[in-house]
Design an enzyme around this catalytic site. Structure first.
Site, PDB file in Angstrom:
ATOM      1  N   ASP A 196      42.370  41.353  38.244  1.00 15.81           N
ATOM      2  CA  ASP A 196      40.876  40.932  38.164  1.00 15.81           C
ATOM      3  C   ASP A 196      40.233  41.162  36.880  1.00 15.81           C
ATOM      4  OD1 ASP A 196      41.298  41.077  40.924  1.00 15.81           O
ATOM      5  OD2 ASP A 196      40.313  42.646  41.444  1.00 15.81           O
ATOM      6  N   HIS A 222      40.656  34.134  41.222  1.00 19.16           N
ATOM      7  CA  HIS A 222      40.763  35.043  39.991  1.00 19.16           C
ATOM      8  C   HIS A 222      40.308  34.168  38.802  1.00 19.16           C
ATOM      9  CE1 HIS A 222      42.681  38.540  41.971  1.00 19.16           C
ATOM     10  NE2 HIS A 222      42.933  37.634  42.802  1.00 19.16           N
TER      11      HIS A 222
END
Ligand SMILES: Cc1ncc(COP(=O)(O)O)c(C=O)c1O
Length: 440
Positions: A196, A222
């Site tokens: 992340d 993402h």
């Protein structure tokens, strides 16, 4: 006369470009009707053209696009090795399992070793520890940063502790000054889950460049996407070789696709109890997997990577817009903040409903959902309360109070580049309406 393939390819790609502009033309935002997403793929004709370009090669397995992506990602991170895999979870599995390789000699991780992590996170950060027969040690996190509590981490280290495996929560770096000090003093491995956190910085350096090895995810939620995809990055040649081996069936051979005899002793080496000269292509020195990507995935990634700086800037700005929006409700929510020295390219905007707020997390997220605004919980909440983890072998340090509060009271909104100021403002108005019904 039939057309030349390169001429046909150009015609196809030009048509794809036209198709993309019509099929995915921007539509105006209609409050209450258009979903306000928490994440999503952001792309233009370049990704679609690149994808079709790779399809027309019909190479299928990792090839010229995978090579380009790996080399561009390594350059972006300023690391020696970046290796594509088929997901962030596979990246975690490969990165962590590489630490068990005989290539690391006495320092390799062994079954029974302890690895420090947190329960407030994504399951596949912890799973490789369990899958490799090691003992996860859970410590609590801090509210606001949602990262490991460093004092507890320090206290958690025992004689069997050999590694730290932590995600930079939602792109916010953990305290790397303190953690690197512990890593060096105690001679531990640090595996950074940056799934992340691609493009996030700490003290002027990119995340993923502090520990021994790092993982990244390219799932659509993402920072960049290739549908399914991930990568492992490191500066350590032996770790890189172990990662590739575990990714590629456990094989000892490290030739790239389409290459032969890179080591120069394909038919002359002696391995295990095999006869001398057994083809190195079929020598297995690790108990491996097949976690490779296709070139079609990499072809999308190549174009996404070029957009990464712009995407990260947008994420930082969206976080700022949320912060301005939520400032007036500091009495109701614990608001997120960057770790000192951190400059996160935020994955999301996490907030925790305060215990005395007068409403519940679920009450609010349900209201947002009815108004077409997506939210998500902080992944598994307290992972140890999840069915799969009830009986795992583990050590738990302290009572994980903040982790439990996160499980009950935390949610996040999106910061992804497709989110607009208009959508953030609309969300603010909906929350205002919700809070008005709770007054008095
Ligand atoms: C911190 C973290 N690690 C690992 C993963 C797994 O990535 P993937 O979905 O690509 O398997 C995720 C997924 O969102 C994540 O948030």
């Amino acid at each position: 006369m039939s057309k030349d393939p390169s001429q046909l390819r150009n015609e196809i790609l030009n048509l794809v470009k036209e198709y993309q502009s019509v099929k995915f033309a921007k539509k105006p935002f209609v409050p209450g009707e258009t979903p306000v997403r928490y994440a999503g793929r952001v792309f233009d004709e370049k990704e679609m053209m690149s994808l079709v370009d790779s399809c027309l090669d019909f190479w299928l397995t990792a090839g010229r696009f995978a090579e380009e992506f790996e080399s561009e990602l390594a350059a972006f991170l300023d690391l020696e090795y970046a290796m594509l895999v088929n997901s962030g979870s596979s990246a975690n599995l490969c990165a962590f399992t590489a630490m068990t390789s005989h290539l690391l000699g006495d320092k390799r991780l062994k079954p029974g070793d302890e690895v420090i992590s947190v329960a407030a996170g994504f399951p596949t950060t912890v799973n490789p520890i369990i899958q490799n027969g090691m003992i996860p040690v859970f410590v609590d996190v801090d509210l606001g940063t949602y990262n490991v509590n460093v004092d507890q981490l320090q206290k958690a280290i025992g004689p069997k502790t050999k590694a730290i495996f932590l995600a930079h929560t939602l792109g916010n770096p953990y305290n790397l000054d303190a953690i690197m000090k512990i890593v060096k003093e105690k001679d531990l491995w640090l595996i950074e889950d940056c799934c992340d956190a691609l493009g996030s910085m700490y003290d002027g350096k990119k995340l993923g460049t502090f520990g021994h090895v790092a993982s990244f995810s390219f799932y659509p939620a993402h920072h960049i996407t290739m549908g399914e995809g991930g990568a492992v990055a490191t500066n350590d040649e032996l770790i890189a070789r172990a990662v590739k081996s575990f990714r590629d069936w456990g094989r000892d051979c490290y030739c790239n696709g389409g290459e032969n005899n890179t080591c120069g002793k394909r038919f002359t080496g002696k391995y295990g109890d095999l006869p001398v000269g057994y083809d190195h292509k079929y020598v297995y020195s690790h108990i491996g997997y097949n976690l490779k990507v296709t070139d079609m995935q990499a072809a999308i990634g190549v174009e996404q990577l070029k957009k990464l700086p712009e995407f990260c800037a947008k994420r930082r700005n969206n976080f700022k817009l949320w912060a301005e929006c939520f400032k007036k409700w500091e009495d109701k929510f614990i608001l997120p903040f960057a770790t000192e020295k951190g400059d996160p390219a935020w994955f999301a905007y996490p907030v925790t409903v305060k215990e005395n707020a007068g409403f519940s997390r679920t009450g609010l997220t349900n209201f947002l959902d009815m108004n077409k605004i997506e939210t998500r919980n902080l992944f598994a909440g307290n992972m140890l309360k999840q069915p799969a983890y009830l009986d795992i072998q583990k050590r738990v340090v302290s009572n994980l109070v903040n982790t439990d509060l996160i499980m009950n009271n935390t949610f996040f909104l999106g910061t992804f580049p497709g989110l607009t100021e208009e959508q953030i403002k609309y969300t603010g108005d909906v929350i205002e309406k919700f809070l008005a019904t709770k007054q008095g």
